[in-house]
Design a protein around this motif. Structure first.
Motif, PDB file in Angstrom:
ATOM      1  N   UNK A  63       0.841  -1.199   0.000  1.00 42.93           N
ATOM      2  CA  UNK A  63       0.000   0.000   0.000  1.00 42.93           C
ATOM      3  C   UNK A  63       0.873   1.245   0.000  1.00 42.93           C
ATOM      4  N   UNK A  64       0.498   2.231  -0.791  1.00 38.74           N
ATOM      5  CA  UNK A  64       1.215   3.497  -0.814  1.00 38.74           C
ATOM      6  C   UNK A  64       0.680   4.419   0.286  1.00 38.74           C
ATOM      7  N   UNK A  65       1.428   5.492   0.579  1.00 36.21           N
ATOM      8  CA  UNK A  65       1.033   6.388   1.657  1.00 36.21           C
ATOM      9  C   UNK A  65      -0.353   6.994   1.441  1.00 36.21           C
ATOM     10  N   UNK A  66      -0.734   7.214   0.167  1.00 39.35           N
ATOM     11  CA  UNK A  66      -2.042   7.828  -0.064  1.00 39.35           C
ATOM     12  C   UNK A  66      -3.203   6.862   0.153  1.00 39.35           C
ATOM     13  N   UNK A  67      -2.895   5.606   0.430  1.00 40.84           N
ATOM     14  CA  UNK A  67      -3.924   4.621   0.763  1.00 40.84           C
ATOM     15  C   UNK A  67      -4.033   4.394   2.278  1.00 40.84           C
TER      16      UNK A  67
END
Length: 225
Positions: A88-92
């Motif tokens: 998961x990326x930070x924006x998730x």
């Protein structure tokens, strides 16, 4: 804020003996604190709007009621680390830390830590047992965290993490200090409020923020050691 634990803060300004509130209830019923400022409609609207910025599929709120050697910040960082490792990326991701009760100094500027020895008052100490005279968890220096790669509040804000501080606790503790020093509680409160670090949201109370964050889909975790 806790309502049963009695705490005593000593060695204020190197000479003054500071007795903190016996409990939240007794502090709030103290006549000297009876006129403490209310959380305004504008401030409430700001707090509500801030909560609506919670994002992503992976959401958690950390209950930081005590400094716990920086773990209210460490667990925030660990949540991002673990989700990144799982793809998961930070924006998730959103990790919110609520600084309330005895953890409020983690939201405050170094200058206030020096003027009022917050490290001594709130038991935020270095590895050698001496109290900090600065906030070690906003922009940590070598040795402030147990591992060098752990990021502080400022860096985590840049990644999209969220941090807030309890206005009720700011009022109660600044009022108790003002009482001991013979100062105007409202003036000292405004000084503490102005010392809240950039990016950290003031909320009406820590428990309010914890409840609202869960309404926004955040899982609750106590941010202890």
């Amino acid at each position: 804020m806790k309502t049963t634990k009695t705490t005593t803060r000593r060695n204020f300004m190197g000479a003054m003996m500071l007795g903190a509130t016996a409990s939240t209830l007794s502090a709030l019923t103290n006549p000297i604190l009876a006129g403490m400022p209310e959380f305004t409609h504008s401030e409430m609207n700001d707090a509500e709007a801030w909560l609506k910025t919670i994002k992503g599929n992976h959401r958690v709120v950390y209950d930081g009621s005590y400094p716990h050697k920086g773990f209210p910040v460490i667990w925030n960082w660990a949540f991002y680390l673990s989700n990144n490792e799982m793809g998961s990326t930070d924006d998730q991701v959103t990790a919110m830390t609520v600084f309330r009760h005895d953890a409020i100094p983690l939201a405050l500027h170094d200058d206030l830590w020096k003027k009022y020895p917050l490290g001594e008052m709130f038991h935020v100490k270095k590895a050698d047992g001496t109290p900090y005279d600065r906030n070690p968890f906003y922009e940590p220096q070598e040795g402030d965290f147990p591992l060098p790669m752990i990021q502080g509040v400022k860096d985590m804000l840049g990644r999209g993490a969220m941090f807030c501080v309890c206005n009720l606790a700011l009022n109660v503790y600044s009022g108790a200090i003002a009482q001991q020093m013979g100062k105007d509680p409202n003036a000292v409160y405004e000084e503490w409020k102005a010392a809240v670090l950039p990016g950290i949201q003031i909320v009406p109370s820590g428990v309010w923020a914890l409840g609202r964050a869960q309404e926004e889909g955040c899982g609750y975790i106590f941010a202890g050691e």
